[in-house]
Design an enzyme around this catalytic site. Structure first.
Site, PDB file in Angstrom:
ATOM      1  N   LYS A  23       0.851  -1.195   0.000  1.00 13.96           N
ATOM      2  CA  LYS A  23       0.000   0.000   0.000  1.00 13.96           C
ATOM      3  C   LYS A  23       0.885   1.243   0.000  1.00 13.96           C
ATOM      4  CE  LYS A  23      -1.665   1.417   4.144  1.00 13.96           C
ATOM      5  NZ  LYS A  23      -1.274   2.774   4.490  1.00 13.96           N
ATOM      6  N   ASN A  24       1.926   1.226   0.845  1.00 13.77           N
ATOM      7  CA  ASN A  24       2.738   2.438   1.018  1.00 13.77           C
ATOM      8  C   ASN A  24       3.718   2.664  -0.122  1.00 13.77           C
ATOM      9  OD1 ASN A  24       1.283   2.868   3.273  1.00 13.77           O
ATOM     10  ND2 ASN A  24       2.897   2.315   4.712  1.00 13.77           N
ATOM     11  N   ARG A  94      -3.825  10.586   5.560  1.00 20.17           N
ATOM     12  CA  ARG A  94      -2.677  11.501   5.607  1.00 20.17           C
ATOM     13  C   ARG A  94      -1.834  11.425   4.343  1.00 20.17           C
ATOM     14  NH1 ARG A  94       0.662  13.231   9.006  1.00 20.17           N
ATOM     15  NH2 ARG A  94       2.257  11.940   8.063  1.00 20.17           N
ATOM     16  N   CYS A 118      -5.743  17.914  13.731  1.00 18.62           N
ATOM     17  CA  CYS A 118      -5.124  19.250  13.774  1.00 18.62           C
ATOM     18  C   CYS A 118      -4.579  19.544  15.160  1.00 18.62           C
ATOM     19  CB  CYS A 118      -6.139  20.315  13.401  1.00 18.62           C
ATOM     20  SG  CYS A 118      -6.843  19.954  11.792  1.00 18.62           S
ATOM     21  N   ARG A 123       2.940  19.890  13.054  1.00 16.13           N
ATOM     22  CA  ARG A 123       4.042  18.942  13.263  1.00 16.13           C
ATOM     23  C   ARG A 123       4.190  17.889  12.155  1.00 16.13           C
ATOM     24  NH1 ARG A 123       6.239  15.217  15.277  1.00 16.13           N
ATOM     25  NH2 ARG A 123       7.608  14.851  17.008  1.00 16.13           N
ATOM     26  N   PRO A 124       3.107  17.188  11.784  1.00 13.55           N
ATOM     27  CA  PRO A 124       3.321  16.031  10.908  1.00 13.55           C
ATOM     28  C   PRO A 124       3.870  16.352   9.522  1.00 13.55           C
ATOM     29  CG  PRO A 124       1.110  15.976  11.808  1.00 13.55           C
ATOM     30  CD  PRO A 124       1.688  17.312  12.106  1.00 13.55           C
ATOM     31  N   ASP A 126       5.641  19.394   8.823  1.00 12.10           N
ATOM     32  CA  ASP A 126       6.528  20.564   8.824  1.00 12.10           C
ATOM     33  C   ASP A 126       7.788  20.307   8.007  1.00 12.10           C
ATOM     34  OD1 ASP A 126       6.965  18.635  10.839  1.00 12.10           O
ATOM     35  OD2 ASP A 126       8.394  19.951  11.830  1.00 12.10           O
ATOM     36  N   ASP A 306       5.418  -0.288  11.972  1.00 16.27           N
ATOM     37  CA  ASP A 306       4.147  -0.862  11.512  1.00 16.27           C
ATOM     38  C   ASP A 306       4.015  -2.335  11.885  1.00 16.27           C
ATOM     39  OD1 ASP A 306       3.818   0.993   8.384  1.00 16.27           O
ATOM     40  OD2 ASP A 306       3.628   1.545  10.488  1.00 16.27           O
ATOM     41  N   ARG A 398      -8.158  -0.926   5.104  1.00 16.48           N
ATOM     42  CA  ARG A 398      -7.310   0.103   4.485  1.00 16.48           C
ATOM     43  C   ARG A 398      -5.976  -0.490   4.036  1.00 16.48           C
ATOM     44  NH1 ARG A 398      -6.699   5.439   7.861  1.00 16.48           N
ATOM     45  NH2 ARG A 398      -5.273   5.689   6.131  1.00 16.48           N
TER      46      ARG A 398
END
Ligand code: EPZ
Length: 418
Positions: A23-24, A94, A118, A123-124, A126, A306, A398
């Protein structure tokens, strides 16, 4: 009422399972279609909810997608009809932020909603934004959206403060069309990053060093189309190996690349499993009872975050005490409370968990909270005495293609209730 998985534990899994594509890897590679007007052909695309979500997002930007149901997908973006990744899509996934780099590279403009949660603010992403700014993009924030503008990107030297997988991928895709040379330092080394670099190179990009922590990219004027088979999912493979180990069975995962899971295989052996490996095959023979061991998650080639919940579940049945340290995400122990309901003895303190192994898990109704944690609840159910009902299985859908079908073929007693 959302679907649930009903599992009757106790069967020793036996047999062979074919691993789907990662998936990634599929998600960034689909975004790469934005970089060119030529057609991209991706093969072995997994049939997953997240793939459908990014497909919807890309279609809204002007990508024409045709999939023939055999895993082959053609993507073509002759021209952009939009520059925006809307909040409703980004908040569900995301990974949608990975249209940022390609949009700015292709058209000089992007408007992407800040990813979900939020509360944790900028942060996530930046580091994604810092890198884009270094390449010459003007970054502004308003109403929960990031807006990026650039009159042509220029190569730069970018050093990541933290190793970030999608950050590395986003900036790789921005830099391939920038003018001049870009160097990414402290880059992520995950196999999915390497696979994306292979695809970009087939499209005509000039990239050196993918897989190391220093990636050098020589910008080119434009990219062409390509055909590419997406690499197998090392996390799915690891999860099925854990299923074999935790049930004391014998499971062979086919199409998996052992070199993509060095730390997970080493820890499985420390926990008492026996492994045989071929180049695209790994066989696990589970121990009667796992042995305790400690592990720390880290960016590749360290132990994959993961796989943390899955390994913790195995160690929950060991004859001794294990310590797990999660260094990548600050709050990745949401599965602990659910495992405790099945009889696990796990105490967490910050990013450390101490597991005192128990003889057995007892089946119980449990709730999935995030993709990988929910896989660990299925593993616990496979080993447990009695019936386990896992709710909110949409988290599982997912990232795991046809989970109950693949586990059923290995002898598990598992069914999906609508
Ligand atoms: C990727 O997420 C994966 N997702 C995740 O898999 C995986 O858990 C993670 O890498 C780590 O391996 C995809 O590839 C789509 P990071 P990503 O950026 O890229 C912090 C799954 O289940 N950070 O490597 O979002 C971040 O908060 C998912 O398939 C910043 O602070 O992860 C985290 O603590 C879950 N600022 C750490 O770095 C940034 O700009 C690593 O995150 C970026 C990241």
């Amino acid at each position: 009422m959302a679907a649930t998985l009903v599992i009757e534990g106790g069967a020793k899994l036996k047999g062979e399972v074919w691993i789907s594509a990662a998936k990634n890897a599929a998600l960034p590679q689909m975004c790469a279609s934005l970089l060119t007007e030529a057609p991209l052909i991706l093969e072995n695309v997994p049939d997953l909810a997240d793939v459908a979500t990014i497909g919807k997002l890309l279609a809204g930007l002007g990508t024409r997608i045709t999939a023939d149901g055999s895993g082959r997908m053609a993507l073509e973006t002759p021209g952009l009809v939009g520059h925006e990744a809307p909040y409703d899509l980004v908040s569900t996934m995301r990974a949608s932020v990975m249209v940022l780099g390609p949009l700015v590279a292709r058209s000089g403009r992007a408007r992407v909603a800040l990813p979900g949660g939020c509360a944790i603010g900028l942060r996530p992403i930046d580091l994604h934004l810092k890198g884009l700014a270094a390449l010459g993009a003007e970054i502004t924030l308003n109403q929960g959206y990031v807006e990026a503008q650039a009159q042509g990107l220029r190569g730069a030297r970018i050093r990541f403060d933290l190793v970030t997988v999608t950050g590395t991928e986003n900036l790789m895709m921005a830099a391939v069309l920038a003018e001049g040379t870009t160097v990414l330092e402290n880059a992520a080394r995950e196999p999915e990053v390497v696979d994306l670099a292979h695809l970009l190179a087939k499209m005509g990009a000039k990239i050196e060093g993918a897989g190391s922590d220093r990636i050098e990219i020589e910008g080119v004027k434009e990219l062409g189309g390509a055909q590419h088979r997406i690499l197998p999912d090392r996390i799915e493979a690891g999860t099925y190996l854990m299923a074999g180990a935790i049930t004391g069975g014998t499971v062979t995962v086919r199409g998996a690349i052992r070199d993509d899971m060095p730390a997970v295989l080493a820890k499985l052996e420390e926990a008492g499993a026996t492994l045989e490996t071929g180049s695209e095959l790994v066989r696990v023979v589970g121990p009667e009872r796992p042995r305790p061991t400690d592990f720390v998650t880290a960016p590749f080639p360290g132990f994959a975050t993961d796989m943390q919940a899955q390994m913790m579940t195995l160690l929950g049945l060991a004859d001794g005490e294990s310590v797990v340290t999660e260094t990548v995400f600050e709050n990745r122990f949401m599965h602990v409370a659910e495992l405790r309901r099945m009889g696990a003895r796990i105490e967490t303190e910050g990013n450390r968990a101490v597991i005192r192994g128990v003889e057995r898990y007892l089946g119980a109704p449990v709730m999935a909270t995030d993709l990988r944690a929910s896989a660990s609840l299925v593993l616990a159910g496979l080993a447990a005495t009695g019936i386990t009902v896992v709710s909110r299985v949409y988290h599982l859908d997912r990232g795991y293609e046809r989970l109950e079908e693949k586990l059923g073929k290995l002898g598990a007693s598992i069914r999906r209730e609508p």
